[in-house]
Enzyme design. Structure first.
Site, mmCIF file in Angstrom:
data_model
loop_
_atom_site.group_PDB
_atom_site.id
_atom_site.type_symbol
_atom_site.label_atom_id
_atom_site.label_comp_id
_atom_site.label_asym_id
_atom_site.label_seq_id
_atom_site.Cartn_x
_atom_site.Cartn_y
_atom_site.Cartn_z
ATOM 1 N N VAL A 1 1.390 0.572 -6.935
ATOM 2 C CA VAL A 1 0.905 -0.404 -8.085
ATOM 3 C C VAL A 1 1.294 0.426 -9.342
ATOM 4 O O VAL A 1 1.270 -0.519 -10.396
ATOM 5 C CB VAL A 1 -0.279 -1.006 -7.878
ATOM 6 C CG1 VAL A 1 -0.356 -1.801 -6.557
ATOM 7 C CG2 VAL A 1 -1.329 -0.075 -7.902
ATOM 8 N N CYS B 1 -6.556 -5.329 -4.289
ATOM 9 C CA CYS B 1 -7.587 -4.289 -3.824
ATOM 10 C C CYS B 1 -7.049 -2.710 -3.805
ATOM 11 O O CYS B 1 -8.037 -2.131 -3.685
ATOM 12 C CB CYS B 1 -8.108 -4.666 -2.335
ATOM 13 S SG CYS B 1 -8.757 -6.094 -1.762
ATOM 14 N N ASP C 1 0.496 -1.084 -0.084
ATOM 15 C CA ASP C 1 0.175 -0.076 0.057
ATOM 16 C C ASP C 1 1.001 1.233 0.028
ATOM 17 O O ASP C 1 2.156 1.159 0.507
ATOM 18 C CB ASP C 1 -0.957 -0.009 1.259
ATOM 19 C CG ASP C 1 -2.247 0.704 0.907
ATOM 20 O OD1 ASP C 1 -3.243 0.236 0.961
ATOM 21 O OD2 ASP C 1 -2.202 1.977 1.008
ATOM 22 N N SER D 1 -16.017 -3.940 -9.546
ATOM 23 C CA SER D 1 -16.891 -3.174 -9.052
ATOM 24 C C SER D 1 -18.152 -3.350 -9.727
ATOM 25 O O SER D 1 -18.106 -3.797 -10.977
ATOM 26 C CB SER D 1 -16.512 -1.647 -8.880
ATOM 27 O OG SER D 1 -17.591 -0.964 -8.661
ATOM 28 N N TYR E 1 -13.675 5.498 -13.616
ATOM 29 C CA TYR E 1 -13.855 4.432 -12.603
ATOM 30 C C TYR E 1 -14.379 3.186 -13.369
ATOM 31 O O TYR E 1 -13.713 1.805 -13.265
ATOM 32 C CB TYR E 1 -14.590 4.785 -11.415
ATOM 33 C CG TYR E 1 -14.505 3.608 -10.271
ATOM 34 C CD1 TYR E 1 -13.317 3.365 -9.537
ATOM 35 C CD2 TYR E 1 -15.929 2.990 -10.090
ATOM 36 C CE1 TYR E 1 -13.552 2.495 -8.731
ATOM 37 C CE2 TYR E 1 -15.755 2.244 -8.855
ATOM 38 C CZ TYR E 1 -14.737 1.887 -8.255
ATOM 39 O OH TYR E 1 -14.750 0.959 -7.355
HETATM 40 N N1 LIG Z 1 -16.022 0.051 -0.820
HETATM 41 C C1 LIG Z 1 -17.161 -0.162 -1.790
HETATM 42 O O1 LIG Z 1 -18.155 0.245 -1.733
HETATM 43 C C2 LIG Z 1 -16.399 -0.844 -2.921
HETATM 44 C C3 LIG Z 1 -17.142 -0.992 -4.008
HETATM 45 C C4 LIG Z 1 -16.732 -1.377 -5.407
HETATM 46 C C5 LIG Z 1 -15.494 -1.656 -5.428
HETATM 47 N N2 LIG Z 1 -14.563 -1.464 -4.440
HETATM 48 C C6 LIG Z 1 -13.128 -1.460 -4.952
HETATM 49 O O2 LIG Z 1 -12.564 -2.238 -3.875
HETATM 50 C C7 LIG Z 1 -11.070 -2.057 -3.655
HETATM 51 C C8 LIG Z 1 -10.841 -1.570 -2.302
HETATM 52 O O3 LIG Z 1 -11.786 -0.452 -2.050
HETATM 53 P P1 LIG Z 1 -11.692 -0.121 -0.612
HETATM 54 O O4 LIG Z 1 -13.501 0.494 -0.382
HETATM 55 O O5 LIG Z 1 -11.358 -0.916 0.551
HETATM 56 O O6 LIG Z 1 -11.168 1.372 -0.340
HETATM 57 P P2 LIG Z 1 -10.000 2.123 0.486
HETATM 58 O O7 LIG Z 1 -9.609 3.400 -0.105
HETATM 59 O O8 LIG Z 1 -10.458 2.009 1.898
HETATM 60 O O9 LIG Z 1 -8.696 1.328 0.104
HETATM 61 C C9 LIG Z 1 -7.978 1.304 -0.948
HETATM 62 C C10 LIG Z 1 -6.435 1.149 -0.633
HETATM 63 O O10 LIG Z 1 -5.625 1.284 -1.794
HETATM 64 C C11 LIG Z 1 -4.632 2.227 -1.689
HETATM 65 N N3 LIG Z 1 -3.953 2.647 -3.002
HETATM 66 C C12 LIG Z 1 -4.547 3.514 -3.508
HETATM 67 N N4 LIG Z 1 -3.683 3.638 -4.632
HETATM 68 C C13 LIG Z 1 -2.636 2.759 -4.701
HETATM 69 C C14 LIG Z 1 -1.375 2.612 -5.334
HETATM 70 N N5 LIG Z 1 -1.230 3.303 -6.476
HETATM 71 N N6 LIG Z 1 -0.503 1.634 -5.000
HETATM 72 C C15 LIG Z 1 -0.850 0.894 -3.925
HETATM 73 N N7 LIG Z 1 -1.927 1.052 -3.079
HETATM 74 C C16 LIG Z 1 -2.682 2.242 -3.367
HETATM 75 C C17 LIG Z 1 -5.148 3.261 -0.698
HETATM 76 O O11 LIG Z 1 -4.106 3.840 0.094
HETATM 77 C C18 LIG Z 1 -5.837 2.281 0.263
HETATM 78 O O12 LIG Z 1 -5.400 1.790 1.324
HETATM 79 C C19 LIG Z 1 -10.788 -0.772 -4.557
HETATM 80 O O13 LIG Z 1 -10.353 -1.189 -5.787
HETATM 81 C C20 LIG Z 1 -12.278 -0.298 -4.852
HETATM 82 O O14 LIG Z 1 -12.301 0.259 -6.214
HETATM 83 C C21 LIG Z 1 -15.082 -0.983 -3.291
#
Ligand SMILES: NC(=O)c1ccc[n+]([C@@H]2O[C@H](COP(=O)([O-])OP(=O)(O)OC[C@H]3O[C@@H](n4cnc5c(N)ncnc54)[C@H](O)[C@@H]3O)[C@@H](O)[C@H]2O)c1
Length: 255
Positions: free
Chosen positions: A59, A85, A37, A148, A161
């Site tokens: 990433v 994630c 992360d 998603s 997105y």
């Molecule tokens: N929460 C939701 O309702 C939801 C719904 C659909 C999809 N998602 C997807 O699930 C995944 C996790 O989302 P979440 O809700 O836990 O979000 P979150 O923001 O809590 O966690 C995402 C993490 O990714 C890290 N990150 C961002 N850019 C990065 C990079 N370039 N390199 C390394 N790490 C990086 C961030 O620091 C963060 O810790 C994401 O891909 C999001 O699009 C979430």
């Protein structure tokens, strides 16, 4: 593949939300977990809590990802599980107030969500395919990525997105086919609305209203429920090359 001691995993975006819940779930089953992360403080805290490792990885950078896997493997051996994630979700319309969608934002979202996911898959599978199989089927590894529901029903303002997550969903089958001879399975989860920092930042009434839009159960998903699906995917050898919606039957409206 049975979760347990002797297996290691890498979870990107593991400092927060769905990634952190997955890291906790895997570690509770005895798996040695390395978190990638950019959020160093939160990542180190989760790693400490679960007896895992944290590496600061972006990433979008090949160099950073290469170094991240090297550090993870030095600590716990080559990972048999990769969970992607890491993701971002900024909002902008195709055109707004006489201006086109900021192209740098579009490119950044695709760079993190789609290219970043594929970069980690390509690096991880290269090492997984050289491992000995661990099951009678010849399974060597399991990769789970996060799309998603926006991959299928993207809302107004979600074009970047949705395009990035549609790419993750579309890549799932060809990657599974590419890796089929090597015994590496590839799955994607398409979450609906989950209680993570992203959504918990919204006012409570907005969260409640979002939850009520979910047909059943009428609430936001819990990160543990996402993590449990990751564990079920790892456990079930017939799941391969598919994207599973995890969404309580929600179909997102235009806005
Ligand atoms: N929460 C939701 O309702 C939801 C719904 C659909 C999809 N998602 C997807 O699930 C995944 C996790 O989302 P979440 O809700 O836990 O979000 P979150 O923001 O809590 O966690 C995402 C993490 O990714 C890290 N990150 C961002 N850019 C990065 C990079 N370039 N390199 C390394 N790490 C990086 C961030 O620091 C963060 O810790 C994401 O891909 C999001 O699009 C979430």
């Amino acid at each position: 593949m049975k979760l347990g001691e002797g297996i290691s995993a890498v979870v990107t975006g593991g400092a927060s939300g769905l990634g952190a819940a997955t890291a906790r779930r895997l570690a509770a089953s005895g798996v040695k977990v390395t978190l990638f992360d950019m959020n160093v403080e939160a990542g180190e805290a989760v790693a400490r809590e679960i007896g895992g490792a944290f590496v600061a990885v972006d990433v979008t950078s090949d160099d950073s990802v290469t170094k991240g896997f090297a550090a993870a493997r030095e600590r716990f051996g080559v990972e048999r599980i990769l969970v992607n994630c890491a993701g971002i979700a900024p909002v902008a319309k195709t055109t707004s107030r006489g201006e086109p969608h900021p192209m740098d934002m579009f490119e950044k979202v695709v760079a993190v969500n789609l290219v970043g996911t594929f970069r980690c898959i390509a690096h991880s599978s290269t090492a997984m395919t050289a491992l000995d199989p661990v099951t009678d089927d010849g399974e060597r590894g399991v990769i789970v990525s996060t799309a998603s529901v926006a991959a299928f029903d993207g809302q107004i303002g979600q074009v970047a997105y949705a395009a990035s997550k549609g790419g993750v969903a579309a890549a799932t089958l060809p990657i599974a086919r590419d890796l089929s001879k090597s015994g590496v399975r590839v799955m994607t989860i398409a979450p609906g609305l989950f209680e993570t920092p992203m959504l918990l930042g919204l006012p409570e009434e907005v969260q409640a209203s979002l939850g009520q839009q979910v047909p059943f159960p009428s609430r936001l998903g819990k990160p543990d429920e996402y993590a449990n699906l990751v564990a079920a995917i790892v456990d079930n050898p017939m799941l391969n090359g598919e994207t599973i919606r995890l969404d309580g039957a929600i179909r997102m409206a235009p806005r």
